[in-house]
Design a protein around this motif. Structure first.
Motif, PDB file in Angstrom:
ATOM      1  N   LYS A   1     -12.053   3.044   8.228  1.00 15.06           N
ATOM      2  CA  LYS A   1     -11.459   1.092   8.754  1.00 15.06           C
ATOM      3  C   LYS A   1     -10.125   2.497   9.366  1.00 15.06           C
ATOM      4  O   LYS A   1     -10.266   2.431  10.374  1.00 15.06           O
ATOM      5  CB  LYS A   1     -11.010   0.923   7.488  1.00 15.06           C
ATOM      6  CG  LYS A   1      -9.702  -0.521   7.392  1.00 15.06           C
ATOM      7  CD  LYS A   1      -9.680  -1.087   6.965  1.00 15.06           C
ATOM      8  CE  LYS A   1      -8.197  -0.716   6.357  1.00 15.06           C
ATOM      9  NZ  LYS A   1      -7.523  -1.447   5.893  1.00 15.06           N
ATOM     10  N   CYS A   2      -9.440   3.057   9.134  1.00 15.06           N
ATOM     11  CA  CYS A   2      -8.540   4.129   8.847  1.00 15.06           C
ATOM     12  C   CYS A   2      -8.831   5.098  10.541  1.00 15.06           C
ATOM     13  O   CYS A   2      -8.001   5.141  11.463  1.00 15.06           O
ATOM     14  CB  CYS A   2      -7.433   4.482   7.911  1.00 15.06           C
ATOM     15  SG  CYS A   2      -6.229   3.582   7.583  1.00 15.06           S
TER      16      CYS A   2
ATOM     17  N   GLY B   1      -5.061  -5.749   5.085  1.00 12.39           N
ATOM     18  CA  GLY B   1      -5.525  -4.551   5.671  1.00 12.39           C
ATOM     19  C   GLY B   1      -7.021  -4.955   3.991  1.00 12.39           C
ATOM     20  O   GLY B   1      -7.652  -4.289   4.337  1.00 12.39           O
TER      21      GLY B   1
ATOM     22  N   THR C   1       0.797  -1.286   0.598  1.00 13.42           N
ATOM     23  CA  THR C   1      -0.212   0.261   0.238  1.00 13.42           C
ATOM     24  C   THR C   1       0.962   1.415   0.053  1.00 13.42           C
ATOM     25  O   THR C   1       0.250   2.596  -1.287  1.00 13.42           O
ATOM     26  CB  THR C   1      -0.925   0.186   1.488  1.00 13.42           C
ATOM     27  OG1 THR C   1      -0.960  -1.189   1.820  1.00 13.42           O
ATOM     28  CG2 THR C   1      -1.820   0.517   1.431  1.00 13.42           C
TER      29      THR C   1
ATOM     30  N   GLY D   1       3.696  -3.349  10.178  1.00 12.83           N
ATOM     31  CA  GLY D   1       2.638  -2.787   8.852  1.00 12.83           C
ATOM     32  C   GLY D   1       1.576  -2.541   9.037  1.00 12.83           C
ATOM     33  O   GLY D   1       0.901  -2.454  10.321  1.00 12.83           O
ATOM     34  N   GLY D   2       0.799  -1.668   8.402  1.00 10.95           N
ATOM     35  CA  GLY D   2      -0.173  -0.395   8.580  1.00 10.95           C
ATOM     36  C   GLY D   2      -1.434  -0.978   9.801  1.00 10.95           C
ATOM     37  O   GLY D   2      -1.591  -1.026  10.159  1.00 10.95           O
ATOM     38  N   THR D   3      -1.897  -2.819   9.346  1.00 13.46           N
ATOM     39  CA  THR D   3      -2.881  -3.187   9.545  1.00 13.46           C
ATOM     40  C   THR D   3      -2.615  -3.452  11.517  1.00 13.46           C
ATOM     41  O   THR D   3      -3.690  -2.852  11.799  1.00 13.46           O
ATOM     42  CB  THR D   3      -3.284  -4.456   9.194  1.00 13.46           C
ATOM     43  OG1 THR D   3      -3.535  -3.827   7.921  1.00 13.46           O
ATOM     44  CG2 THR D   3      -4.966  -4.866   9.670  1.00 13.46           C
TER      45      THR D   3
ATOM     46  N   LYS E   1      -2.259  -1.504  13.435  1.00  9.33           N
ATOM     47  CA  LYS E   1      -3.107  -0.294  13.887  1.00  9.33           C
ATOM     48  C   LYS E   1      -4.502  -0.816  13.887  1.00  9.33           C
ATOM     49  O   LYS E   1      -4.958   0.228  15.035  1.00  9.33           O
ATOM     50  CB  LYS E   1      -2.517   0.739  12.968  1.00  9.33           C
ATOM     51  CG  LYS E   1      -1.459   1.373  12.751  1.00  9.33           C
ATOM     52  CD  LYS E   1      -0.983   2.980  12.026  1.00  9.33           C
ATOM     53  CE  LYS E   1       0.057   3.455  11.529  1.00  9.33           C
ATOM     54  NZ  LYS E   1      -0.002   4.569  10.711  1.00  9.33           N
ATOM     55  N   MET E   2      -5.003  -1.125  13.242  1.00  7.63           N
ATOM     56  CA  MET E   2      -5.876  -1.277  13.571  1.00  7.63           C
ATOM     57  C   MET E   2      -6.716  -2.442  15.385  1.00  7.63           C
ATOM     58  O   MET E   2      -6.281  -3.262  15.036  1.00  7.63           O
ATOM     59  CB  MET E   2      -6.826  -2.728  12.829  1.00  7.63           C
ATOM     60  CG  MET E   2      -7.525  -1.919  11.410  1.00  7.63           C
ATOM     61  SD  MET E   2      -7.971  -3.454  10.606  1.00  7.63           S
ATOM     62  CE  MET E   2      -9.464  -2.808  11.213  1.00  7.63           C
TER      63      MET E   2
ATOM     64  N   GLU F   1     -12.337   3.299   3.725  1.00 10.78           N
ATOM     65  CA  GLU F   1     -11.149   2.641   3.504  1.00 10.78           C
ATOM     66  C   GLU F   1     -10.576   3.709   5.030  1.00 10.78           C
ATOM     67  O   GLU F   1      -9.864   3.667   5.733  1.00 10.78           O
ATOM     68  CB  GLU F   1      -9.544   3.166   2.503  1.00 10.78           C
ATOM     69  CG  GLU F   1      -7.616   3.176   2.872  1.00 10.78           C
ATOM     70  CD  GLU F   1      -7.640   1.777   3.084  1.00 10.78           C
ATOM     71  OE1 GLU F   1      -8.437   1.396   2.724  1.00 10.78           O
ATOM     72  OE2 GLU F   1      -6.893   2.047   3.871  1.00 10.78           O
TER      73      GLU F   1
ATOM     74  N   GLY G   1       0.808  -6.447   7.209  1.00  8.24           N
ATOM     75  CA  GLY G   1       0.008  -4.831   6.325  1.00  8.24           C
ATOM     76  C   GLY G   1      -0.817  -4.796   5.076  1.00  8.24           C
ATOM     77  O   GLY G   1      -2.301  -5.823   5.619  1.00  8.24           O
ATOM     78  N   GLY G   2      -1.075  -4.418   4.289  1.00  4.64           N
ATOM     79  CA  GLY G   2      -1.861  -3.881   3.054  1.00  4.64           C
ATOM     80  C   GLY G   2      -2.683  -5.796   2.392  1.00  4.64           C
ATOM     81  O   GLY G   2      -3.737  -5.808   2.134  1.00  4.64           O
TER      82      GLY G   2
HETATM   83  P1  AMP Z   1       1.487  -1.824   4.199  1.00  3.05           P
HETATM   84  O1  AMP Z   1       1.778  -2.661   3.767  1.00  3.05           O
HETATM   85  O2  AMP Z   1       1.930  -2.326   5.924  1.00  3.05           O
HETATM   86  O3  AMP Z   1       1.802  -0.385   4.296  1.00  3.05           O
HETATM   87  O4  AMP Z   1      -0.449  -1.848   5.268  1.00  3.05           O
HETATM   88  C1  AMP Z   1      -0.676  -0.747   4.624  1.00  3.05           C
HETATM   89  C2  AMP Z   1      -2.616  -1.452   5.636  1.00  3.05           C
HETATM   90  O5  AMP Z   1      -2.529  -0.956   6.549  1.00  3.05           O
HETATM   91  C3  AMP Z   1      -3.549  -1.043   4.335  1.00  3.05           C
HETATM   92  O6  AMP Z   1      -4.103  -2.255   4.055  1.00  3.05           O
HETATM   93  C4  AMP Z   1      -3.987  -0.142   4.956  1.00  3.05           C
HETATM   94  O7  AMP Z   1      -5.580   0.367   5.041  1.00  3.05           O
HETATM   95  C5  AMP Z   1      -3.920  -0.537   6.851  1.00  3.05           C
HETATM   96  N1  AMP Z   1      -3.747   0.281   7.369  1.00  3.05           N
HETATM   97  C6  AMP Z   1      -3.002   1.757   7.375  1.00  3.05           C
HETATM   98  N2  AMP Z   1      -2.964   2.850   8.214  1.00  3.05           N
HETATM   99  C7  AMP Z   1      -4.596   2.285   9.667  1.00  3.05           C
HETATM  100  C8  AMP Z   1      -4.916   2.609  10.454  1.00  3.05           C
HETATM  101  N3  AMP Z   1      -4.441   3.416  11.080  1.00  3.05           N
HETATM  102  N4  AMP Z   1      -6.158   1.610  10.869  1.00  3.05           N
HETATM  103  C9  AMP Z   1      -6.192   0.443   9.732  1.00  3.05           C
HETATM  104  N5  AMP Z   1      -5.635   0.469   8.875  1.00  3.05           N
HETATM  105  C10 AMP Z   1      -4.985   0.871   8.905  1.00  3.05           C
END
Ligand code: AMP
Length: 566
Positions: A237-238, A199, A10, A302-304, A306-307, A234, A170-171
């Motif tokens: 979700k974030c 994510g 992502t 990984g961004g997910t 953070k959920m 999206e 991650g995403g």
């Molecule tokens: P990455 O591949 O590590 O960059 O993760 C990206 C994924 O993390 C995507 O699916 C985003 O929707 C998700 N993401 C990023 N920030 C957040 C957040 N604050 N809360 C939930 N999901 C997040």
């Protein structure tokens, strides 16, 4: 200088090493994350990151995202009337990061350490390396994301020896890795994962719920509408509510609609996704021969992660709160930068030897002789077992099957199934052997896996001493050096949108998108502020442009807020 790059599904980002530790390199917009999105206009101008994301909303058919999932595959992405592979699209992202790094550091950047999911197979790793080369970067090392993350957490600096589990969601991919640090050696003990869990699946789940609640049929939606609704989902979700519930705000058939999903309902709907998390966790622990309570630290990447729902689930699964002291978005790039510095033998850094493992079992297809002398094909014989520490080299002996057999085809496979056909075919190697009785000719097959997890297969015919070597190539997508250079030339007419104009372009594209979303007075206001900004741009006075950009940005913020005030 060797920079570290996290080429994400992502978002992507780059980091460099300083005496004070690794630091993130801001992109042309001054932001730390560059969305892994590419868009190309009719003048062959390539947009990467936020501008590409804005263009995607306006011209979805000219853009692509989430291409990392298809790395190393034959999938073609159509952007306007042009066609690209995932590695070519990734090379545009890398080119943009390289330019930003050069501008920020004030020096040419030609070398990088690029991270990949630990679970990426040989084909995908090679494609990533080629993407770097297509972008004009010498890829010093491909590093597994969990190893990079563990380095960023400085876990090796805390104790003489420790064990940790890196949970990377991650995403689009999920990786679990067990690492062991002992005596300046950082060893990946086991990896397991799911290349199709991330994510995006949570976004899909919310998106489906949103469509259902609003009686929308996906087949009736235009690409533009789909992109718009997905973006709104999206965003929600974030930014969940304090209590973990979700509010999706969107204009549906001209009406502003709020779609609500409680935390409890969400967790119920996501239970299947959560269940899919368990299996790789179990497998990595059992492959490493480690119990949960022996793990000193659990690290989230990984961004997910953070959920809140994911954090809660992880805490429950492991019976403790994970370490989140480093931003999960940045850990991998920071670790890759440290690895780059280690490669350069920077003095201020404690050198750690990294060892990785091969994520899949590698072997050959064999025939098995049954009681009645019947030959049964389609069996898999492992040579390098999964989670073997690399670099590694293993040999096995094989024999001819029939009298007068003069040809032996070695079918190189990757996977865990007993049956060859259930595993992934990586290629074949054809040998000519002397005419002899069945079982009289011996062939020694050696699989060598290097530190970049690239596989080389060597077959030696014992009687003649003849050796055939093959660096495993993906027949469909691999390129020779010449082909690569020719493709680089072909792609060179595509220029990344000039960095100086990027901030203006992002705002203009955002203005254009908001114009399509707005109606009435807000539209008039947009038209007025956009014209004003365009007029200043035409005068080409940098100081005035900077001032006008700030004002225009603020006006757009205000309009966007008005648009979504219910
Ligand atoms: P990455 O591949 O590590 O960059 O993760 C990206 C994924 O993390 C995507 O699916 C985003 O929707 C998700 N993401 C990023 N920030 C957040 C957040 N604050 N809360 C939930 N999901 C997040």
């Amino acid at each position: 200088m060797i920079i570290g790059i996290d080429l994400g599904t992502t978002n992507s980002l780059a980091a460099y090493y300083t005496e004070d530790g690794p630091k993130i390199i801001p992109n042309r917009l001054g932001e730390r994350l560059t969305p892994s999105v590419v868009s190309i206009d009719e003048h062959n101008q390539v947009y990467v990151g936020r501008s590409a994301q804005e263009r995607m909303a306006l011209h979805p058919e000219e853009g692509a995202s989430l291409f990392k999932r298809s790395m190393g595959s034959k999938k073609e992405f159509h952007l306007g009337n042009q066609c690209f592979s995932a590695e070519e699209l990734s090379s545009f992202v890398l080119r943009s990061l390289k330019e930003d790094a050069e501008h920020f550091l004030g020096q040419e950047v030609t070398e990088a350490v690029i991270s990949v999911p630990a679970y990426f197979n040989d084909v995908k790793r090679k494609a990533t390396k080629r993407a770097g080369e297509l972008a004009g970067l010498k890829v010093e090392r491909i590093i597994s994301e969990p190893t990079a993350a563990a380095i960023a957490y400085g876990l090796y600096e805390k104790k003489e020896s420790s064990k940790f589990l890196v949970f990377d969601l991650g995403g689009g991919t999920f990786d679990v890795s067990i690492l062991d640090y002992d005596d300046d050696i950082m060893e990946v003990r086991a990896v397991a994962g799911d290349n199709y869990l991330g994510g995006e699946d949570f976004t899909n789940l919310l998106f489906e719920y949103f469509l259902e609640e609003n009686h929308l049929d996906i087949s009736d939606l235009s690409e533009k509408e789909k992109t718009y609704y997905r973006n709104q989902v999206e965003k929600s979700k974030c930014h969940p509510e304090e209590d973990g519930s979700f509010r999706i705000l969107a204009t549906v058939n001209g009406d502003k609609i709020e779609t609500f999903l409680s935390r409890k309902e969400f967790e119920k709907k996501a239970s299947q996704l959560f269940d899919r998390i368990k299996q790789p966790v179990r497998r990595s622990l059992s492959d490493a021969g480690v119990r949960i309570r022996e793990i000193d630290e659990i690290v989230l990447v990984g961004g997910t992660t953070k959920m809140p729902a994911v954090r809660k689930y992880v805490s429950r699964l492991f019976g403790r709160v994970p370490d989140t002291s480093v931003n999960p978005d940045e850990a991998v790039a920071l670790g890759a930068a440290v690895q780059g510095a280690m490669k350069e033998r920077k003095e201020s850094i404690r050198e750690v030897i990294l060892t990785d493992v091969c994520p899949f079992t590698l072997g050959v297809e064999v025939a098995v002789k049954r009681e009645n002398n019947r030959m049964e094909n389609n069996h898999f014989c492992p040579i390098l077992e999964r989670n073997t520490v690399i670099p590694a080299s293993r040999s096995e002996k094989f024999y001819t099957l029939y009298d007068h057999q003069t040809q032996v085809e070695i079918h190189i496979l990757q996977g865990e199934s007993r049956f060859a056909s259930n595993n992934v075919s990586l290629g074949t190697l054809l040998l000519t052997v002397p005419d002899n009785k069945a079982g009289e000719e011996e062939i020694d097959i050696t699989y060598t896996y290097d530190v970049n997890a690239l596989l080389e297969v060597e077959a030696k015919i014992k009687s003649t001493g003849e050796t055939v070597t093959k660096l495993i190539k993906n027949q469909d997508t691999d390129m020779t050096m010449e082909q690569m250079q020719a493709r680089m030339k072909e792609l060179s007419y595509l220029k990344i949108h000039p960095r100086e104009q990027e901030a203006n372009k992002v705002l203009l594209l955002r203005g254009e998108r908001l114009y399509e979303e707005a109606t009435g007075e807000l539209r008039d206001a947009l038209e007025a502020v956009t014209r004003q900004f365009e007029a200043v741009l035409n005068r080409q006075d940098p100081a005035k442009i900077a001032e006008a950009r700030k004002e225009y940005g603020e006006a757009l913020d205000w309009i966007e807020e008005e648009l979504w005030t219910f």
